[in-house]
Design a protein around this motif. Structure first.
Motif, PDB file in Angstrom:
ATOM      1  N   GLY A 104      14.796  25.625 -62.681  1.00  0.00           N
ATOM      2  CA  GLY A 104      13.837  24.196 -61.909  1.00  0.00           C
ATOM      3  C   GLY A 104      13.779  23.570 -63.315  1.00  0.00           C
ATOM      4  O   GLY A 104      14.128  24.585 -63.978  1.00  0.00           O
ATOM      5  N   TRP A 105      13.174  22.253 -63.161  1.00  0.00           N
ATOM      6  CA  TRP A 105      12.277  22.066 -64.896  1.00  0.00           C
ATOM      7  C   TRP A 105      11.170  22.661 -65.409  1.00  0.00           C
ATOM      8  O   TRP A 105      10.154  23.957 -65.124  1.00  0.00           O
ATOM      9  CB  TRP A 105      12.212  20.515 -64.462  1.00  0.00           C
ATOM     10  N   VAL A 106      11.601  22.692 -66.465  1.00  0.00           N
ATOM     11  CA  VAL A 106      10.799  23.597 -67.539  1.00  0.00           C
ATOM     12  C   VAL A 106      11.015  22.390 -69.000  1.00  0.00           C
ATOM     13  O   VAL A 106      11.733  22.525 -70.534  1.00  0.00           O
ATOM     14  CB  VAL A 106      11.161  24.540 -68.154  1.00  0.00           C
ATOM     15  N   HIS A 107       9.743  21.460 -68.633  1.00  0.00           N
ATOM     16  CA  HIS A 107       9.234  20.799 -69.203  1.00  0.00           C
ATOM     17  C   HIS A 107       8.702  21.740 -70.708  1.00  0.00           C
ATOM     18  O   HIS A 107       8.830  20.952 -72.122  1.00  0.00           O
ATOM     19  CB  HIS A 107       8.481  19.520 -69.029  1.00  0.00           C
ATOM     20  N   SER A 108       7.808  22.329 -70.349  1.00  0.00           N
ATOM     21  CA  SER A 108       7.370  23.275 -70.882  1.00  0.00           C
ATOM     22  C   SER A 108       6.721  24.689 -70.479  1.00  0.00           C
ATOM     23  O   SER A 108       7.000  25.182 -69.885  1.00  0.00           O
ATOM     24  CB  SER A 108       5.574  23.268 -71.566  1.00  0.00           C
ATOM     25  N   PHE A 109       6.351  25.403 -71.105  1.00  0.00           N
ATOM     26  CA  PHE A 109       6.322  27.461 -70.923  1.00  0.00           C
ATOM     27  C   PHE A 109       5.434  27.912 -71.745  1.00  0.00           C
ATOM     28  O   PHE A 109       4.658  26.925 -72.609  1.00  0.00           O
ATOM     29  CB  PHE A 109       7.817  27.849 -70.951  1.00  0.00           C
ATOM     30  N   THR A 110       4.981  29.169 -71.810  1.00  0.00           N
ATOM     31  CA  THR A 110       3.655  29.544 -71.917  1.00  0.00           C
ATOM     32  C   THR A 110       4.259  30.379 -72.660  1.00  0.00           C
ATOM     33  O   THR A 110       5.629  31.267 -72.090  1.00  0.00           O
ATOM     34  CB  THR A 110       2.980  29.992 -71.227  1.00  0.00           C
ATOM     35  N   MET A 111       3.387  32.009 -73.305  1.00  0.00           N
ATOM     36  CA  MET A 111       3.794  33.464 -74.125  1.00  0.00           C
ATOM     37  C   MET A 111       2.592  33.202 -74.253  1.00  0.00           C
ATOM     38  O   MET A 111       1.532  33.276 -74.301  1.00  0.00           O
ATOM     39  CB  MET A 111       4.830  32.980 -74.926  1.00  0.00           C
ATOM     40  N   MET A 169      10.344  26.629 -60.770  1.00  0.00           N
ATOM     41  CA  MET A 169       9.612  25.207 -60.328  1.00  0.00           C
ATOM     42  C   MET A 169      10.098  25.596 -58.681  1.00  0.00           C
ATOM     43  O   MET A 169      11.615  25.167 -59.037  1.00  0.00           O
ATOM     44  CB  MET A 169       8.924  24.291 -61.083  1.00  0.00           C
ATOM     45  N   PRO A 170       9.316  24.697 -57.941  1.00  0.00           N
ATOM     46  CA  PRO A 170      10.814  23.829 -56.892  1.00  0.00           C
ATOM     47  C   PRO A 170      10.918  23.345 -57.198  1.00  0.00           C
ATOM     48  O   PRO A 170      11.230  22.597 -56.626  1.00  0.00           O
ATOM     49  CB  PRO A 170       9.895  24.070 -55.258  1.00  0.00           C
ATOM     50  N   LEU A 171      10.500  22.403 -58.567  1.00  0.00           N
ATOM     51  CA  LEU A 171      10.808  20.951 -58.445  1.00  0.00           C
ATOM     52  C   LEU A 171      12.105  21.195 -59.526  1.00  0.00           C
ATOM     53  O   LEU A 171      11.733  21.864 -61.010  1.00  0.00           O
ATOM     54  CB  LEU A 171       9.849  20.400 -59.789  1.00  0.00           C
ATOM     55  N   SER A 178      21.547  13.932 -58.672  1.00  0.00           N
ATOM     56  CA  SER A 178      21.261  12.756 -59.141  1.00  0.00           C
ATOM     57  C   SER A 178      21.849  12.313 -60.371  1.00  0.00           C
ATOM     58  O   SER A 178      21.710  11.271 -60.836  1.00  0.00           O
ATOM     59  CB  SER A 178      19.361  13.090 -59.368  1.00  0.00           C
ATOM     60  N   LEU A 179      21.704  14.075 -61.855  1.00  0.00           N
ATOM     61  CA  LEU A 179      22.216  13.289 -62.928  1.00  0.00           C
ATOM     62  C   LEU A 179      23.519  12.895 -62.674  1.00  0.00           C
ATOM     63  O   LEU A 179      23.910  11.562 -64.218  1.00  0.00           O
ATOM     64  CB  LEU A 179      22.424  14.458 -63.199  1.00  0.00           C
ATOM     65  N   LEU A 180      24.469  12.737 -61.695  1.00  0.00           N
ATOM     66  CA  LEU A 180      25.608  12.495 -61.864  1.00  0.00           C
ATOM     67  C   LEU A 180      25.919  10.763 -60.680  1.00  0.00           C
ATOM     68  O   LEU A 180      26.855  10.157 -61.391  1.00  0.00           O
ATOM     69  CB  LEU A 180      26.899  13.165 -60.810  1.00  0.00           C
ATOM     70  N   LYS A 181      24.824  10.860 -60.999  1.00  0.00           N
ATOM     71  CA  LYS A 181      25.132   9.117 -60.109  1.00  0.00           C
ATOM     72  C   LYS A 181      23.658   8.068 -60.907  1.00  0.00           C
ATOM     73  O   LYS A 181      23.379   8.632 -62.054  1.00  0.00           O
ATOM     74  CB  LYS A 181      23.508   9.091 -59.090  1.00  0.00           C
ATOM     75  N   GLN A 205      15.938  12.750 -62.046  1.00  0.00           N
ATOM     76  CA  GLN A 205      16.973  13.479 -62.255  1.00  0.00           C
ATOM     77  C   GLN A 205      16.585  14.804 -61.394  1.00  0.00           C
ATOM     78  O   GLN A 205      17.097  15.957 -61.894  1.00  0.00           O
ATOM     79  CB  GLN A 205      17.699  13.549 -63.538  1.00  0.00           C
ATOM     80  N   PHE A 206      15.343  14.997 -60.698  1.00  0.00           N
ATOM     81  CA  PHE A 206      14.583  15.943 -59.940  1.00  0.00           C
ATOM     82  C   PHE A 206      15.277  15.855 -58.502  1.00  0.00           C
ATOM     83  O   PHE A 206      14.870  14.921 -57.953  1.00  0.00           O
ATOM     84  CB  PHE A 206      13.461  16.449 -60.326  1.00  0.00           C
ATOM     85  N   GLU A 207      14.513  17.238 -58.049  1.00  0.00           N
ATOM     86  CA  GLU A 207      14.617  17.482 -56.488  1.00  0.00           C
ATOM     87  C   GLU A 207      13.673  18.312 -56.231  1.00  0.00           C
ATOM     88  O   GLU A 207      13.149  19.339 -56.756  1.00  0.00           O
ATOM     89  CB  GLU A 207      15.971  16.634 -55.677  1.00  0.00           C
TER      90      GLU A 207
END
Ligand SMILES: CC1=C(/C=C/C(C)=C/C=C/C(C)=C/C=C/C=C(C)/C=C/C=O)C(C)(C)CCC1
Ligand SMILES: [Fe+2]
Length: 561
Positions: A294-301, A311-313, A319-322, A330-332
């Protein structure tokens, strides 16, 4: 002769420099000259000033500034309009009072230029990185500036007058089949990805200032005073991979981040000590939801645990290859693969809990802390975030076309303060609840900050951008009281505020004793920095830039000394 003197000062001869002494003028730090500063008395005056701002002094000759065309259209909100020149520095006039303890530099990172000649970028996240600084001197003076970060991607676009690297939503078009094959090879090696470090900005424990984006090569060191680009931050470890979280967690003692593994789906949790460039692996989480992380733009601790979101995203290798981006770039969105949160022990690297949670869509986590029983044993981890109701619509809302076509429609998708509970009793499922009625913050919430002393600990307050409807983008600042479940909002007609950054008063004992700094872009093309009292959330000072500044993402505070 006059033009020679101006050139020697780094100013273009056409720029107006006047030596004046009235209080409507701003002193040029370098030479003791004054830049004419117009004060806005009425809306009509503001428009007039906007049309004059090409005269603002810059240290860069206009010839070397990328062409401005439709993006610089005065009908566009300053927030979505490329900046007028590559760099500028000057003194700002302060309205109100800056607290005498506020001594240091506020830095903000974000997109500054959304076009290359006639070619316009598509998305907010694409823009070439620009830094804004506001230096708060001991004597109450404010020295401000902005400057493009000299990344490879930006320099190559300027030199070749075309897109040369793959940005968030756009990829260079291969000229022919051979070039296409070459592009594919570069993609597999990561060489075609951008280093446009337009997202996070942090002061490392050793004093270096690092700007970041999601690509690892997009880690760049800058000078907080001159805003010079000092060079790439080269990781000296052999960890490899292309992608990283835009938001490491940085304290004086460490730099923690997540490296998504696209080939063997999972995440590495890594730690870097101040003074080094070497990340060491603390642990690894394997994805539970299938073939891509899943995409990790941020995380926490928390104090002892890192919370790894799945994430489900998910990253889309296809897409990264197209060359052409798909609906979610670049996500789904893969809801059938479910959503998870994993908790990794910082000391041992072991997974302390891994739970399935309701679907979620999060750019920014706010904070996390441990819940303990009476014997001090951790019973759960609580993780808070700005949650977009498990809906990815927000990503398309942030396309430049949508942002630039606001005519009063209420099109900002709803968001809420989400609170995850991750039990430590071996349960398979975690909870996701809404902390407060989203109407408290106008159903918009993102770009959050907290008092850094409360990182990983039980806390009460967060600051974020919120919404005053109707709007197409968050247009207010909000102080969230997570205990009372109430928000205080600050807003002005037609503004787009960037992340409100909380700076604690040295020696403070109350969590909200400090100031909140945000850069504001205005619909009439203006921009100013605003300071709110962290406790009352009322404005205490503002200082206007002599021209508009685009929307920016994140800020950091660099205390003097
Ligand atoms: C640059 C490349 C990539 C990705 C870049 C990304 C994902 C940048 C993301 C920036 C974000 C998420 C900013 C968030 C802002 C949120 C706001 C303003 C929310 C407002 C809400 O109301 C890759 C795709 C990784 C690879 C190609 C290059
Ligand atoms: Fe971010």
């Amino acid at each position: 002769m006059a033009s020679l003197v101006l050139s020697a000062m780094g100013l273009h001869p056409r720029q107006s420099l006047v030596k004046v002494s009235n209080n409507k003028s701003v002193r040029n730090k370098k030479e003791g000259w004054y830049l004419r500063k117009t004060f806005f008395d009425s809306k009509r005056d503001r428009t007039r000033d906007h049309l004059m701002i090409s005269n603002v002094a810059s240290h860069q000759s206009p010839a070397s500034v990328p062409e401005r065309e439709s993006c610089a259209d005065h009908r566009n909100h300053a927030a979505w309009t490329s900046v007028k020149q590559e760099r500028w520095e000057g003194e700002l006039v302060v309205e109100g009072e800056i607290p005498s303890w506020l001594n240091g530099t506020y830095l903000r990172n974000g997109p500054g230029v959304w076009h290359i000649g006639e070619f316009n970028f598509r998305h907010l996240f694409d823009g070439y990185a620009m830094l804004v600084k506001v230096h708060f001197e001991k004597n109450g003076r404010l020295i401000a500036g902005h400057r493009q970060i000299e990344t490879e991607a930006y320099k190559a676009a300027k030199k070749n007058k075309k897109l040369c690297y793959r940005e968030f939503s756009v990829s260079p078009k291969p000229d022919n089949f051979l070039a296409y094959v070459g592009e594919l090879a570069k993609l597999f090696s990561g060489a075609s990805l951008t280093d446009n470090a337009n997202n996070g900005i942090y002061k490392l424990g050793d004093g270096r200032i690092i700007c970041l984006t999601e690509t690892q090569k997009g880690s760049v060191i800058v000078d907080s005073d001159t805003l010079d680009t000092l060079g790439k931050f080269e990781y000296s470890d052999p960890l490899g991979g292309f992608i990283q979280s835009s938001h490491p967690i940085v304290t004086d003692d460490e730099f923690l981040t997540l490296l998504p593994d696209l080939l063997n789906p999972g995440y590495l949790v890594v730690r870097m000590e101040p003074g080094t460039n070497e990340r060491k692996v603390i642990g690894r989480v394997n994805c539970r939801g299938g073939s891509a992380p899943g995409w990790v733009h941020s995380f926490t601790m928390t104090e002892h645990y890192v919370v790894v979101p799945e994430m489900p995203l998910r990253y889309s290798l296809q897409s990264l290859l197209k060359a052409e981006p798909s609906a979610l770039y670049q996500f789904e969105w893969r809801p059938e693969r479910k959503a998870f949160l994993h908790v990794v022990c910082k000391a041992s690297g072991k997974i302390a809990a891994s739970v399935e949670v309701p679907l979620y869509m999060v750019f920014h986590f706010i904070n996390a802390y441990e819940e303990k029983d009476k014997d001090g044993r951790v019973t759960a981890v609580i993780a808070d975030c700005c949650e977009h109701n498990a809906d990815t619509t927000i990503i398309e809302t942030l396309s430049l076309k949508n942002l630039r076509s606001f005519h009063g429609q209420d099109v900002l998708p709803d968001a809420r303060v989400g609170r995850f509970t991750i039990p430590f009793d071996g349960s398979q499922f975690g909870k996701l609840e809404t902390v407060m009625d989203p109407e408290e913050h106008g159903r918009g919430v993102d770009m959050c900050s907290i008092n850094p002393a409360y990182l990983g600990k039980k806390y009460r307050y967060a600051y974020a951008i919120g919404a005053k409807r109707p709007c197409n983008f968050p247009n207010s600042l909000t102080k969230l009281d997570l205990v009372k479940q109430k928000a205080k909002n600050w807003c002005e007609e037609g503004i787009v505020p960037s992340e409100p950054l909380f700076v604690a008063r040295p020696g403070a004992t109350e969590e909200d004793d400090g100031v909140v700094i945000s850069m504001i872009s205005e619909k009439n093309g203006g921009a100013y920095v605003v300071l709110l009292d962290g406790s009352t959330f009322e404005e205490i000072a503002r200082a206007r830039f002599p021209f508009g500044l685009p929307y920016g993402f994140h800020g950091c505070w660099v205390p003097e000394n």
